[in-house]
Design an enzyme around this catalytic site. Structure first.
Site, PDB file in Angstrom:
ATOM      1  N   GLN A   1       0.849  -1.196   0.000  1.00  0.00           N
ATOM      2  CA  GLN A   1       0.000   0.000   0.000  1.00  0.00           C
ATOM      3  C   GLN A   1       0.884   1.245   0.000  1.00  0.00           C
ATOM      4  O   GLN A   1       0.393   2.363  -0.067  1.00  0.00           O
ATOM      5  CB  GLN A   1      -0.898   0.004   1.243  1.00  0.00           C
ATOM      6  CG  GLN A   1      -1.861  -1.166   1.295  1.00  0.00           C
ATOM      7  CD  GLN A   1      -2.412  -1.355   2.700  1.00  0.00           C
ATOM      8  OE1 GLN A   1      -3.407  -0.764   3.070  1.00  0.00           O
ATOM      9  NE2 GLN A   1      -1.761  -2.182   3.489  1.00  0.00           N
TER      10      GLN A   1
ATOM     11  N   HIS B   1      -1.758   1.339  -4.161  1.00  0.00           N
ATOM     12  CA  HIS B   1      -2.185   2.734  -3.968  1.00  0.00           C
ATOM     13  C   HIS B   1      -1.361   3.714  -4.810  1.00  0.00           C
ATOM     14  O   HIS B   1      -1.366   4.910  -4.540  1.00  0.00           O
ATOM     15  CB  HIS B   1      -2.125   3.109  -2.479  1.00  0.00           C
ATOM     16  CG  HIS B   1      -3.171   2.392  -1.663  1.00  0.00           C
ATOM     17  ND1 HIS B   1      -3.124   2.299  -0.294  1.00  0.00           N
ATOM     18  CD2 HIS B   1      -4.297   1.735  -2.030  1.00  0.00           C
ATOM     19  CE1 HIS B   1      -4.173   1.601   0.142  1.00  0.00           C
ATOM     20  NE2 HIS B   1      -4.890   1.242  -0.888  1.00  0.00           N
TER      21      HIS B   1
ATOM     22  N   CYS C   1      -1.920  13.252 -15.354  1.00  0.00           N
ATOM     23  CA  CYS C   1      -2.882  14.316 -15.653  1.00  0.00           C
ATOM     24  C   CYS C   1      -4.168  14.076 -14.870  1.00  0.00           C
ATOM     25  O   CYS C   1      -4.610  12.937 -14.718  1.00  0.00           O
ATOM     26  CB  CYS C   1      -3.167  14.343 -17.148  1.00  0.00           C
ATOM     27  SG  CYS C   1      -4.324  15.648 -17.584  1.00  0.00           S
TER      28      CYS C   1
ATOM     29  N   CYS D   1      -6.663  13.728 -18.560  1.00  0.00           N
ATOM     30  CA  CYS D   1      -6.473  12.695 -19.583  1.00  0.00           C
ATOM     31  C   CYS D   1      -5.546  11.588 -19.056  1.00  0.00           C
ATOM     32  O   CYS D   1      -5.243  11.537 -17.875  1.00  0.00           O
ATOM     33  CB  CYS D   1      -5.938  13.319 -20.876  1.00  0.00           C
ATOM     34  SG  CYS D   1      -4.206  13.825 -20.805  1.00  0.00           S
TER      35      CYS D   1
ATOM     36  N   CYS E   1      -0.370  19.431 -17.807  1.00  0.00           N
ATOM     37  CA  CYS E   1      -0.264  18.313 -18.744  1.00  0.00           C
ATOM     38  C   CYS E   1       0.286  18.785 -20.092  1.00  0.00           C
ATOM     39  O   CYS E   1      -0.202  19.765 -20.655  1.00  0.00           O
ATOM     40  CB  CYS E   1      -1.641  17.690 -18.922  1.00  0.00           C
ATOM     41  SG  CYS E   1      -1.653  16.340 -20.097  1.00  0.00           S
TER      42      CYS E   1
ATOM     43  N   CYS F   1      -2.860  18.002 -22.668  1.00  0.00           N
ATOM     44  CA  CYS F   1      -4.157  18.715 -22.681  1.00  0.00           C
ATOM     45  C   CYS F   1      -4.164  19.983 -21.836  1.00  0.00           C
ATOM     46  O   CYS F   1      -5.156  20.699 -21.813  1.00  0.00           O
ATOM     47  CB  CYS F   1      -5.276  17.767 -22.231  1.00  0.00           C
ATOM     48  SG  CYS F   1      -5.320  17.496 -20.447  1.00  0.00           S
TER      49      CYS F   1
ATOM     50  N   GLY G   1       3.021  -4.401   8.891  1.00  0.00           N
ATOM     51  CA  GLY G   1       3.004  -2.944   9.006  1.00  0.00           C
ATOM     52  C   GLY G   1       1.781  -2.251   8.456  1.00  0.00           C
ATOM     53  O   GLY G   1       1.879  -1.136   7.950  1.00  0.00           O
ATOM     54  N   THR G   2       0.626  -2.901   8.559  1.00  0.00           N
ATOM     55  CA  THR G   2      -0.595  -2.211   8.106  1.00  0.00           C
ATOM     56  C   THR G   2      -1.709  -2.355   9.125  1.00  0.00           C
ATOM     57  O   THR G   2      -1.828  -3.400   9.770  1.00  0.00           O
ATOM     58  CB  THR G   2      -1.075  -2.742   6.730  1.00  0.00           C
ATOM     59  OG1 THR G   2      -2.304  -2.081   6.390  1.00  0.00           O
ATOM     60  CG2 THR G   2      -1.273  -4.244   6.696  1.00  0.00           C
TER      61      THR G   2
ATOM     62  N   ASN H   1       3.295  -6.796  13.275  1.00  0.00           N
ATOM     63  CA  ASN H   1       2.777  -5.476  13.654  1.00  0.00           C
ATOM     64  C   ASN H   1       2.854  -5.367  15.179  1.00  0.00           C
ATOM     65  O   ASN H   1       2.387  -6.270  15.869  1.00  0.00           O
ATOM     66  CB  ASN H   1       1.311  -5.341  13.190  1.00  0.00           C
ATOM     67  CG  ASN H   1       0.850  -3.902  13.185  1.00  0.00           C
ATOM     68  OD1 ASN H   1       1.124  -3.146  14.110  1.00  0.00           O
ATOM     69  ND2 ASN H   1       0.148  -3.511  12.133  1.00  0.00           N
TER      70      ASN H   1
HETATM   71  P1  OAD Z   1      -1.288   3.111   8.836  1.00  0.00           P
HETATM   72  O1  OAD Z   1      -0.601   4.374   9.167  1.00  0.00           O
HETATM   73  O2  OAD Z   1      -2.779   3.064   8.916  1.00  0.00           O
HETATM   74  O3  OAD Z   1      -0.790   1.948   9.791  1.00  0.00           O
HETATM   75  C1  OAD Z   1       0.543   1.664  10.015  1.00  0.00           C
HETATM   76  C2  OAD Z   1       0.590   0.344  10.768  1.00  0.00           C
HETATM   77  O4  OAD Z   1       1.940   0.006  10.950  1.00  0.00           O
HETATM   78  C3  OAD Z   1      -0.060   0.352  12.151  1.00  0.00           C
HETATM   79  O5  OAD Z   1      -0.878  -0.794  12.302  1.00  0.00           O
HETATM   80  C4  OAD Z   1       1.133   0.298  13.114  1.00  0.00           C
HETATM   81  O6  OAD Z   1       0.833  -0.424  14.294  1.00  0.00           O
HETATM   82  C5  OAD Z   1       2.147  -0.433  12.261  1.00  0.00           C
HETATM   83  N1  OAD Z   1       3.542  -0.120  12.585  1.00  0.00           N
HETATM   84  C6  OAD Z   1       4.066   1.038  13.053  1.00  0.00           C
HETATM   85  N2  OAD Z   1       5.400   0.947  13.144  1.00  0.00           N
HETATM   86  C7  OAD Z   1       5.728  -0.308  12.717  1.00  0.00           C
HETATM   87  C8  OAD Z   1       6.943  -1.008  12.559  1.00  0.00           C
HETATM   88  N3  OAD Z   1       8.108  -0.447  12.857  1.00  0.00           N
HETATM   89  N4  OAD Z   1       6.886  -2.276  12.092  1.00  0.00           N
HETATM   90  C9  OAD Z   1       5.710  -2.860  11.777  1.00  0.00           C
HETATM   91  N5  OAD Z   1       4.530  -2.239  11.909  1.00  0.00           N
HETATM   92  C10 OAD Z   1       4.532  -0.981  12.354  1.00  0.00           C
HETATM   93  O7  OAD Z   1      -0.768   2.656   7.395  1.00  0.00           O
HETATM   94  P2  OAD Z   1      -1.393   1.633   6.371  1.00  0.00           P
HETATM   95  O8  OAD Z   1      -2.073   0.503   7.041  1.00  0.00           O
HETATM   96  O9  OAD Z   1      -0.353   1.350   5.356  1.00  0.00           O
HETATM   97  O10 OAD Z   1      -4.057   4.824   1.612  1.00  0.00           O
HETATM   98  O11 OAD Z   1      -2.486   2.530   5.691  1.00  0.00           O
HETATM   99  C11 OAD Z   1      -3.205   2.014   4.646  1.00  0.00           C
HETATM  100  C12 OAD Z   1      -3.580   3.095   3.722  1.00  0.00           C
HETATM  101  O12 OAD Z   1      -4.318   4.092   4.398  1.00  0.00           O
HETATM  102  C13 OAD Z   1      -2.453   3.881   3.088  1.00  0.00           C
HETATM  103  O13 OAD Z   1      -1.883   3.250   1.966  1.00  0.00           O
HETATM  104  C14 OAD Z   1      -3.129   5.116   2.676  1.00  0.00           C
HETATM  105  C15 OAD Z   1      -3.808   5.375   3.986  1.00  0.00           C
HETATM  106  O14 OAD Z   1      -4.763   6.232   4.065  1.00  0.00           O
HETATM  107  C16 OAD Z   1      -4.283   5.699   0.644  1.00  0.00           C
HETATM  108  O15 OAD Z   1      -3.666   6.735   0.566  1.00  0.00           O
HETATM  109  C17 OAD Z   1      -5.344   5.283  -0.339  1.00  0.00           C
END
Ligand code: OAD
Length: 250
Positions: free
Chosen positions: A86, A106, A114, A117, A151, A154, A193-194, A218
Site C-alpha cells: 500500500q 495505492h 494528468c 487525460c 499536462c 491537454c 506494518g498495516t 505489527n
Molecule cells: P497506517 O498508518 O494506517 O498503519 C501503520 C501500521 O503500521 C499500524 O498498524 C502500526 O501499528 C504499524 N507499525 C508502526 N510501526 C511499525 C513497525 N516499525 N513495524 C511494523 N509495523 C509498524 O498505514 P497503512 O495501514 O499502510 O491509503 O495505511 C493504509 C492506507 O491508508 C495507506 O496506503 C493510505 C492510507 O490512508 C491511501 O492513501 C489510499
C-alpha cells in the site's frame, strides 16, 4: 514455494517515513486523510503539491531498512512470489524487489499524471545504483519553485500518481492481484506494518492463506490479528529478517 506478502506504512516507519495513522502522520496540523482527496486538490492544488513534494524529498533521502531487504530476499528465493504494497514510496524496489513481483496498489508517489487525460510521466529516472534517486531537470525546477505542473497533452493540472481516498483502485493492478490469487492458495502469507483498514486487504490475506499459514507483523493488534496463525508483535525491521530466514531454510 508460493508466497504472498502485503505491506503497509509500518514497514517504511524504520526508514523514517511517518505512518498515516501514527505519530507524525499529520503535516502542518493537517490530516492526510483530508489532504489525499480530489476535493482537497480541487480546492488547493498548491497545498496538496507542497505536501507531496515534501514527501518525495523525504523518501528520496530515506533508505530501505532490514524489513525491505528481507522481503527482497524472500522474493528472490521463492518460486512464486507477489508483494502487494500500500506504500507509494519506492523502498521495496530499491531494496531489490523487481517490478513484476510487486503491485503498488495505492500508486507510486514518483509518478505525475494528468487530472483529466491519460498522460503520465515518471518524475525520476531509475538510476544505476538502486539506492539513490536522481532528479530530472524538470522535476528539480518544479520542486525548487512552487509550480503546479500542467499536462503536456491537454494543459490540465497534473496530480501525483497515487490513489486518493474515495478513488477506485487501478484496474490493471487489481487484475494482477486477482490473477495471482486465482492460481491457488499460498504456502505462506505475511501481512506487515498495516492497520488493515481496508476490506480488500483483509480479503486478499484470507483468500491467499485459505486456512494455511498467515503471519502478521505489527506491534499492534489489527482486524487481521484474529485470523493470524503467527503474530510477531515487533517492528518489521526486527521480525522480518528472522521470519524470512525461517521460510527460506524450511
Ligand atoms: P497506517 O498508518 O494506517 O498503519 C501503520 C501500521 O503500521 C499500524 O498498524 C502500526 O501499528 C504499524 N507499525 C508502526 N510501526 C511499525 C513497525 N516499525 N513495524 C511494523 N509495523 C509498524 O498505514 P497503512 O495501514 O499502510 O491509503 O495505511 C493504509 C492506507 O491508508 C495507506 O496506503 C493510505 C492510507 O490512508 C491511501 O492513501 C489510499
Amino acid at each position: 514455494m508460493r508466497v504472498f506478502v502485503i505491506t503497509g506504512a509500518g514497514v517504511s516507519a524504520e526508514s523514517g517515513i511517518p505512518t498515516f495513522r501514527g505519530k507524525g502522520g499529520y503535516w502542518r496540523n493537517l490530516d492526510p486523510a483530508k489532504l489525499a482527496t480530489r476535493e482537497a486538490f480541487a480546492r488547493d492544488p498548491k497545498l496538496v503539491w507542497e505536501w507531496y513534494r515534501e514527501r518525495r524529498q523525504h523518501i528520496r533521502n530515506a533508505r530501505p531498512n532490514a524489513a525491505h531487504e528481507a522481503i527482497a530476499r524472500l522474493a528472490q528465493n521463492t518460486d512464486e512470489f507477489l508483494l502487494v504494497t500500500q506504500n507509494v514510496d519506492d523502498l521495496h524496489e530499491r531494496a531489490g524487489v523487481s517490478p513484476e513481483k510487486m503491485v503498488q496498489i495505492h500508486g507510486d508517489i514518483f509518478v505525475t499524471r494528468c487530472s483529466r487525460c491519460d498522460f503520465k510521466r515518471h518524475d525520476y529516472e531509475h538510476p544505476p545504483s538502486p539506492r539513490l534517486r536522481r532528479t530530472s531537470e524538470q522535476e528539480h525546477e518544479e520542486e525548487e519553485g512552487d509550480v503546479i505542473p500542467r499536462c503536456a497533452e491537454c494543459g490540465a493540472l497534473m496530480r501525483p500518481g497515487v490513489v486518493w481516498f474515495g478513488e477506485q483502485l487501478p484496474s490493471s493492478e487489481l487484475q494482477r492481484v486477482e490473477t495471482y490469487l486465482r492460481r491457488g492458495a499460498c504456502h505462506v502469507v505475511i501481512v506487515a506494518g498495516t492497520t488493515a483498514t481496508f476490506g480488500y486487504i483483509v480479503d486478499w490475506a484470507l483468500r491467499a492463506s485459505s486456512g494455511g499459514e498467515l503471519i502478521e507483523v505489527n506491534p499492534e493488534e489489527t482486524p487481521l490479528s484474529q485470523f493470524a496463525t503467527q503474530r510477531a508483535r515487533e517492528p518489521a525491521a526486527i521480525a522480518m529478517p528472522q521470519i524470512v530466514d525461517q521460510i527460506i531454510s524450511s
